[in-house]
Write an enzyme that holds these catalytic residues in place. Structure first.
Site, PDB file in Angstrom:
ATOM      1  N   CYS A  98       1.578  -4.234   5.320  1.00 44.35           N
ATOM      2  CA  CYS A  98       2.742  -3.048   5.535  1.00 44.35           C
ATOM      3  C   CYS A  98       2.032  -1.514   5.488  1.00 44.35           C
ATOM      4  O   CYS A  98       1.153  -1.192   6.608  1.00 44.35           O
ATOM      5  CB  CYS A  98       3.821  -3.255   4.142  1.00 44.35           C
ATOM      6  SG  CYS A  98       5.106  -1.916   4.687  1.00 44.35           S
ATOM      7  N   LYS A 133      -3.133  -6.983  -1.660  1.00 43.07           N
ATOM      8  CA  LYS A 133      -2.828  -5.664  -1.151  1.00 43.07           C
ATOM      9  C   LYS A 133      -3.829  -4.661  -1.976  1.00 43.07           C
ATOM     10  O   LYS A 133      -3.948  -4.513  -2.861  1.00 43.07           O
ATOM     11  CB  LYS A 133      -1.732  -5.176  -1.150  1.00 43.07           C
ATOM     12  CG  LYS A 133      -1.217  -3.793  -0.249  1.00 43.07           C
ATOM     13  CD  LYS A 133       0.366  -3.698  -0.477  1.00 43.07           C
ATOM     14  CE  LYS A 133       0.544  -2.433   0.682  1.00 43.07           C
ATOM     15  NZ  LYS A 133       1.898  -2.124   0.586  1.00 43.07           N
ATOM     16  N   GLU A 190       5.893  -9.709   4.035  1.00 38.83           N
ATOM     17  CA  GLU A 190       5.702  -9.240   2.708  1.00 38.83           C
ATOM     18  C   GLU A 190       7.001  -9.346   2.018  1.00 38.83           C
ATOM     19  O   GLU A 190       8.227  -9.285   2.518  1.00 38.83           O
ATOM     20  CB  GLU A 190       5.252  -7.644   2.931  1.00 38.83           C
ATOM     21  CG  GLU A 190       5.399  -6.978   1.531  1.00 38.83           C
ATOM     22  CD  GLU A 190       5.234  -5.342   1.939  1.00 38.83           C
ATOM     23  OE1 GLU A 190       4.532  -4.768   1.040  1.00 38.83           O
ATOM     24  OE2 GLU A 190       5.747  -4.926   2.693  1.00 38.83           O
TER      25      GLU A 190
END
Length: 564
Positions: free
Chosen positions: A422, A366, A306
């Protein structure tokens, strides 16, 4: 002066060492039960602190997973009893603070203590709610089961509300090295949490029966509870043999994870955005030279972390050229973590499949974005509490299925890669959606540079290990500054990097299409436990309304026993 008889003085001396209640201090110390009865509030508060610290100590980077059920046992003993429900809430809140305050300091490393303490307090409220409800139902037959289900209910609540919830600190995420981990393949992370909680409540029942030796069934009761306590982790140990072997799968591929590192840690880690991109390009070029020299295997796919390109490569020709050139040099597609700018100036935290000089292919935006970090809910309100509020981003969530496809360098069908970026890995639904969409391999690209040298990276790695077992898939963690890792489908760490150094990990991993019971059942085990817990609460509340206790004893009030 009047003489005092010797025998009278002898009788008077012990009385001087006594407190109201007639128990000498040394006698109280010799009898912990009497000490608890004499000082109930102090004793229970201390017990709540101990319970919270035991649960905290079960989390990585420590491997003391067995402390979690002990912490739940202590907490159960503290909150159960006939006292007022608000007492159960208070003790649960104290335990929650003792747990979350040391667990979450990484959230305030660069923004000060207010967000850290506010988040810890918000999470502790759910443990307080657990204490209240546990006290409500702890007098019912079969209470260890109901209390454990209540832990599942309150964990679900904390993982869902407010602002999408915060699942960090679920009991399951401290069990990556423990006997309970294989249970994830049956009922996922919620099932592991429930098993740990049930072990704890049964341990509490065992302690209570051990201390109450009255009645003819005492020995049988002790034996029954002891057997139940042993069965739960024992089931996990047995299930370990059913986990897939590291090389079991449909076809093998070679995966590389690149950790380019960053110029500096902190919120401004990407102030030199070009340097971060260059670091990942440079480390990938080194791997390409090693492959050309026969010193490393040719990867089928390369995974960057990321934020490895916070320069939008879809808008910046230089960034696109650099990524395309290094993808061509390594002869493999690269999954690039990039920040993309939308037409309305909002941003998406995305993973792009970059296919050499042909450029970008599929992308994952995301979907579960971090409040107070990637976006700020109620921005006008919260900006009054911290000068860092306006540094929160303007990210918007994506709406895909969490899967991208990459054409392997060795040929064959495209690889279906499930992506949880994440923060997403903490949420059950992230990979559940990916698996339903056919993911054969999982990856967690992450940027831990914004949280410095903290325990956060190890906590997140443990979550990834739980997810690998939950879904029976090999998993690749690619981090900007570490720890990057290769996790096999049985939750083992095949390889990992140190922190804060450029590195490349390579491994041959199997693609798998078989599904675990946890994948097939999805959220239903957790839902059923929550329904069970809610039903028990409704039944008990209804009974209390019909037949309220006439003179409830408040065990939290000093001296209250003397008045009843």
């Amino acid at each position: 002066m009047t003489a005092v008889p010797a025998d009278s003085a002898a009788r008077r001396a012990p009385d001087a060492a006594k407190r109201p209640g007639g128990e000498g201090v040394r006698g109280l110390l010799r009898r912990p039960g009497a000490l608890v009865a004499r000082f109930p509030v102090a004793s229970r508060t201390l017990g709540a602190v101990v319970a919270g610290l035991l649960i905290y100590a079960s989390f990585p980077p420590r491997t003391c997973w067995y402390l979690a059920p002990l912490g739940i046992a202590v907490l159960t003993l503290v909150v159960r009893g006939p006292g007022r429900l608000r007492g159960g809430f208070g003790y649960g809140l104290v335990a929650g603070l003792a747990f979350f305050v040391p667990l979450l300091p990484w959230t305030g490393i660069y923004v000060g203590p207010v967000p850290w303490l506010a988040l810890s307090a918000a999470c502790a409220v759910y443990v307080g709610l657990f204490g209240l409800l546990a006290r409500l139902v702890s007098g019912q037959p079969g209470w260890p089961l109901w209390v454990a289900a209540l832990w599942t209910l309150t964990e679900w609540g904390r993982s869902s509300f407010p602002f999408g919830g915060f699942p960090w600190g679920r009991l399951a995420f401290g069990q990556a090295d423990g006997w309970y981990l294989p249970l994830a393949m049956l009922a996922g992370a919620p099932g592991v949490s429930f098993a740990v909680a049930l072990t704890g409540t049964l341990l509490a029942a065992f302690a209570i029966r051990l201390g109450d030796r009255r009645g003819p069934g005492w020995v049988a009761g002790i034996g029954t509870v002891a057997i139940l306590v042993a069965i739960i982790p024992g089931t996990g140990v047995i299930l370990r043999t059913a986990l897939p072997a590291p090389d079991d799968g449909d076809r093998p591929i070679t995966v590389a994870a690149i950790q380019g590192s960053v110029p500096r840690l902190g919120l401004d880690f990407n102030a030199q955005r070009r340097a971060v991109l260059d670091n990942h390009v440079r480390r990938t070029e080194e791997l390409a030279r090693a492959v050309a020299a026969g010193q490393a295997r040719q990867p089928d796919v390369v995974i960057w972390p990321e934020n490895s390109s916070d320069i939008d490569p879809l808008r910046n020709a230089d960034a696109a050229r650099e990524i395309g050139a290094v993808s061509a040099a390594i002869h493999a597609p690269i999954l690039v973590g990039a920040v993309l700018v939308n037409s309305d100036r909002t941003t998406t935290n995305s993973v792009l499949v970059w296919n050499g000089t042909a450029g970008p292919g599929e992308r994952h935006d995301k979907r579960i974005i971090q409040p107070f970090g990637e976006y700020l809910p109620l921005r006008g309100f919260f900006r009054h509490f911290s000068e860092y509020a306006d540094r929160a981003g303007y990210f918007v969530p994506g709406h895909g299925d969490g899967v991208v496809h990459a054409q392997p360098a060795s040929g064959g069908p495209p690889i279906a890669v499930g992506v949880a970026t994440c923060y997403e890995v903490a949420f059950d639904r992230a990979f559940e959606d990916s698996l339903r969409a056919g993911a054969e391999l999982l990856t967690v690209p992450t940027n831990n540079a914004t949280f410095g040298d903290s325990e956060m990276t190890y906590q997140q790695l443990a979550m990834s290990r739980v997810r690998a077992v939950e879904h029976g898939r090999a998993l690749v963690v690619a981090a900007t500054s570490g720890v990057s890792a290769i996790v096999t489908a049985d939750g083992a760490l095949a390889r990992q990097t140190p922190k804060f150094v450029p590195a490349a990990l390579e491994a041959t991993l199997p693609l798998r299409t078989a599904t675990t019971p946890a994948t097939r059942w999805g959220p239903w085990p957790e839902r059923m436990l929550c329904i069970l817990a809610a039903a028990v609460v409704v039944v008990v509340v209804t009974r209390r309304r019909i037949s309220p206790p006439e003179h409830p004893v408040d065990e939290d009030a000093p001296g209250d026993r003397a008045h009843h």
